[in-house]
Design a protein around this motif. Structure first.
Motif, PDB file in Angstrom:
ATOM      1  N   GLU A 335       0.896  -1.037   0.026  1.00  0.00           N
ATOM      2  CA  GLU A 335       0.305  -0.087  -0.224  1.00  0.00           C
ATOM      3  C   GLU A 335       0.598   0.981  -0.303  1.00  0.00           C
ATOM      4  O   GLU A 335       1.910   1.653   0.363  1.00  0.00           O
ATOM      5  CB  GLU A 335      -0.627  -0.149   1.045  1.00  0.00           C
ATOM      6  N   LYS A 337       0.735   5.756  -0.383  1.00  0.00           N
ATOM      7  CA  LYS A 337       0.314   6.785   0.028  1.00  0.00           C
ATOM      8  C   LYS A 337       0.436   7.680  -1.242  1.00  0.00           C
ATOM      9  O   LYS A 337       1.348   8.426  -1.398  1.00  0.00           O
ATOM     10  CB  LYS A 337       0.647   7.065   1.174  1.00  0.00           C
ATOM     11  N   GLU A 338      -0.673   8.414  -1.657  1.00  0.00           N
ATOM     12  CA  GLU A 338      -1.015   9.332  -1.997  1.00  0.00           C
ATOM     13  C   GLU A 338      -1.012  10.992  -1.798  1.00  0.00           C
ATOM     14  O   GLU A 338      -2.278  11.045  -0.830  1.00  0.00           O
ATOM     15  CB  GLU A 338      -1.449   9.332  -3.639  1.00  0.00           C
ATOM     16  N   VAL A 339       0.286  12.077  -1.589  1.00  0.00           N
ATOM     17  CA  VAL A 339      -0.101  13.090  -1.349  1.00  0.00           C
ATOM     18  C   VAL A 339      -0.619  14.759  -1.846  1.00  0.00           C
ATOM     19  O   VAL A 339       0.812  14.770  -2.900  1.00  0.00           O
ATOM     20  CB  VAL A 339       0.460  13.679   0.679  1.00  0.00           C
ATOM     21  N   THR A 361       9.460   5.863   6.184  1.00  0.00           N
ATOM     22  CA  THR A 361       8.911   6.196   4.944  1.00  0.00           C
ATOM     23  C   THR A 361       9.369   6.395   3.871  1.00  0.00           C
ATOM     24  O   THR A 361      10.636   7.172   4.307  1.00  0.00           O
ATOM     25  CB  THR A 361       8.174   7.848   5.806  1.00  0.00           C
ATOM     26  N   TYR A 390       6.074   5.321   0.337  1.00  0.00           N
ATOM     27  CA  TYR A 390       5.294   4.009   1.151  1.00  0.00           C
ATOM     28  C   TYR A 390       5.630   4.997   2.780  1.00  0.00           C
ATOM     29  O   TYR A 390       7.017   5.252   3.007  1.00  0.00           O
ATOM     30  CB  TYR A 390       6.242   3.137   0.946  1.00  0.00           C
ATOM     31  N   THR A 391       4.949   4.448   2.954  1.00  0.00           N
ATOM     32  CA  THR A 391       4.775   4.472   5.196  1.00  0.00           C
ATOM     33  C   THR A 391       4.230   3.799   6.117  1.00  0.00           C
ATOM     34  O   THR A 391       2.598   3.382   5.107  1.00  0.00           O
ATOM     35  CB  THR A 391       5.049   6.479   5.116  1.00  0.00           C
ATOM     36  N   ARG A 394       0.261   7.318   9.512  1.00  0.00           N
ATOM     37  CA  ARG A 394      -0.387   7.220   9.092  1.00  0.00           C
ATOM     38  C   ARG A 394      -0.351   8.495   8.702  1.00  0.00           C
ATOM     39  O   ARG A 394      -0.702   9.955   9.599  1.00  0.00           O
ATOM     40  CB  ARG A 394      -2.193   6.989  10.072  1.00  0.00           C
ATOM     41  N   ALA A 398      -4.372  11.890   3.042  1.00  0.00           N
ATOM     42  CA  ALA A 398      -3.579  10.819   1.666  1.00  0.00           C
ATOM     43  C   ALA A 398      -4.516   9.705   1.503  1.00  0.00           C
ATOM     44  O   ALA A 398      -5.036   9.376   2.582  1.00  0.00           O
ATOM     45  CB  ALA A 398      -2.446   9.862   2.840  1.00  0.00           C
ATOM     46  N   SER A 399      -4.707   9.345  -0.073  1.00  0.00           N
ATOM     47  CA  SER A 399      -5.581   8.164  -0.583  1.00  0.00           C
ATOM     48  C   SER A 399      -4.204   7.314  -0.451  1.00  0.00           C
ATOM     49  O   SER A 399      -3.258   7.077  -0.872  1.00  0.00           O
ATOM     50  CB  SER A 399      -5.714   9.020  -1.214  1.00  0.00           C
ATOM     51  N   THR A 400      -5.169   5.840  -0.843  1.00  0.00           N
ATOM     52  CA  THR A 400      -3.851   4.956  -0.461  1.00  0.00           C
ATOM     53  C   THR A 400      -4.530   4.832  -2.422  1.00  0.00           C
ATOM     54  O   THR A 400      -5.586   4.468  -2.820  1.00  0.00           O
ATOM     55  CB  THR A 400      -5.062   4.092   0.446  1.00  0.00           C
TER      56      THR A 400
END
Length: 403
Positions: A335, A337-339, A361, A390-391, A394, A398-400
């Motif tokens: 998984e 994360k997109e920020v 991260t 990748y982290t 939380r 941020a979308s997964t």
């Protein structure tokens, strides 16, 4: 400056034509056909000229055909010298030319026409120069490049060259040792046959590589027993190169089959990688990249053209590689994360090395205005950047992304 660029384009175009062409390039394919026909016609004319009856009736036309084809070989050679820098753009022009001149193909191309013209300047050596015309038969290897089925032979020999050299070295040592031993055993009984240490070389060659020629053989009991042992060893030693080449063919066809299976498999993923002058792959050949076993270079895009990624193709700046790899066969999903950086985000205007993030991260990629950027410590983050990381922590807003 414009004239120089025009000449460079013409040089590059001629290089594309005289090299092995793609099916879509009609002039290049036509040149390949003419080159192959010239080789076959020249060799056919040389063979026919050795028959006295044919030479008496058709000697003149045969010599004319030979003169035309040899002139074509000469023109082909000088074109390849002129376009050598286009084949190896990573090298300086003089080194690129020198690399072709001293290569096997360059020497064969030179000897394909030079002995034909040398008697004009050195009439006394006409007989010796005529002998060198036999080198033209090696131009048949150039046809080898036009067909993948024939090209497998050279690829197998090149990949197994170290094992073949080792096996040939063992055979030579065994031949020399058997010759010396047979001389010691047979010299007193046959002084006129085994006259010195090297007189048994012919016997050892005919015994190891065949079953004996019959003109030289041992007559003593010890010599015959030793000959039996050498005959058995010869069968095993000669079988070694055969086994190496056979295993090479199996490996090569297995690799080709594996690549074809990957090409038809729906779960193979392809990515594009653009090279620049600072990349480590620039200037290296495909075989020098050291890619993982299940990763292949599917194609190379260079200035709007698709280049087949053979092992000796040298990568250049601004090339785009199409890499293919089998999808990850794992039940566990990764998984990411997109920020998206907003104006109030504290990361705006900071370099990646200046970010206060945990060691767990990792920033994988940054998307900026439709471009994918590879993160490095000096890259400054800007408003609107999409950061994929990748982290295990939380992150708010941020979308997964699941891989």
């Amino acid at each position: 400056m414009a004239d120089r660029n025009t000449w460079l384009r013409r040089r590059k175009r001629i290089c594309e034509i005289i090299e092995v062409g793609s099916h879509n390039d009609l002039p290049s394919r036509l040149y390949d056909i003419i080159n192959a026909l010239a080789i076959l016609i020249n060799l056919t004319a040389s063979i026919l000229y050795t028959f006295e009856s044919v030479r008496t009736r058709f000697g003149g036309p045969i010599l004319t055909v030979e003169a035309v084809t040899v002139t074509f070989f000469a023109a082909d050679y000088f074109l390849r010298v002129w376009t050598a820098r286009c084949r190896t753009p990573a090298l300086p022009p003089h080194r690129a030319v020198w690399k072709y001149l001293v290569s096997f193909s360059g020497l064969v191309d030179l000897l394909s026409f030079l002995p034909y013209y040398l008697p004009i300047f050195f009439p006394a050596g006409a007989v010796a120069f005529r002998m060198f015309r036999v080198v033209r038969i090696f131009r048949l290897f150039r046809i080898n490049a036009y067909y993948d089925s024939l090209n497998v032979i050279t690829e197998v020999i090149a990949s197994k060259r170290q094992q073949l050299v080792s096996s040939v070295f063992i055979i030579l040592v065994l031949m020399l040792a058997s010759s010396l031993c047979m001389y010691s055993l047979e010299h007193e009984a046959q002084p006129e046959v085994f006259t010195n240490a090297f007189s048994g070389i012919w016997w050892s060659v005919s015994t190891l590589l065949t079953v004996g020629y019959g003109d030289i053989y041992p007559i003593t009991a010890m010599g015959k027993m030793f000959s039996i042992v050498i005959t058995f060893l010869g069968v095993g030693m000669v079988a070694i190169p055969t086994g190496i080449i056979s295993a090479g063919f199996v490996d090569q066809y297995s690799r080709i089959k594996r690549l074809s299976e990957y090409a038809n498999e729906e779960e193979v993923h392809f990515i594009k990688v653009a090279l620049n002058t600072r990349d480590a792959w620039t200037g290296k050949s495909i075989r020098e990249l050291g890619l993982p076993q299940e990763t292949i270079v599917a194609a190379i895009q260079r200035e709007g053209q698709i280049i087949v990624p053979r092992g000796d193709v040298v990568l250049c700046p601004r090339d785009t590689l199409v890499l293919g790899a089998k999808s990850l066969d794992d039940e566990r999903h990764i998984e990411l994360k997109e920020v998206v950086l907003r104006r109030q985000n504290p990361w705006n205007g900071l370099k990646i090395r200046e970010l206060d993030i945990s060691r767990q991260t990792v920033i994988v990629m940054i998307k900026r205005k439709g471009r994918a950027l590879i993160p490095n410590g000096d890259l400054k983050l800007l408003e609107g950047d999409k950061i994929i990381l990748y982290t295990q922590s939380r992150l708010k807003e941020a979308s997964t992304i699941e891989i």
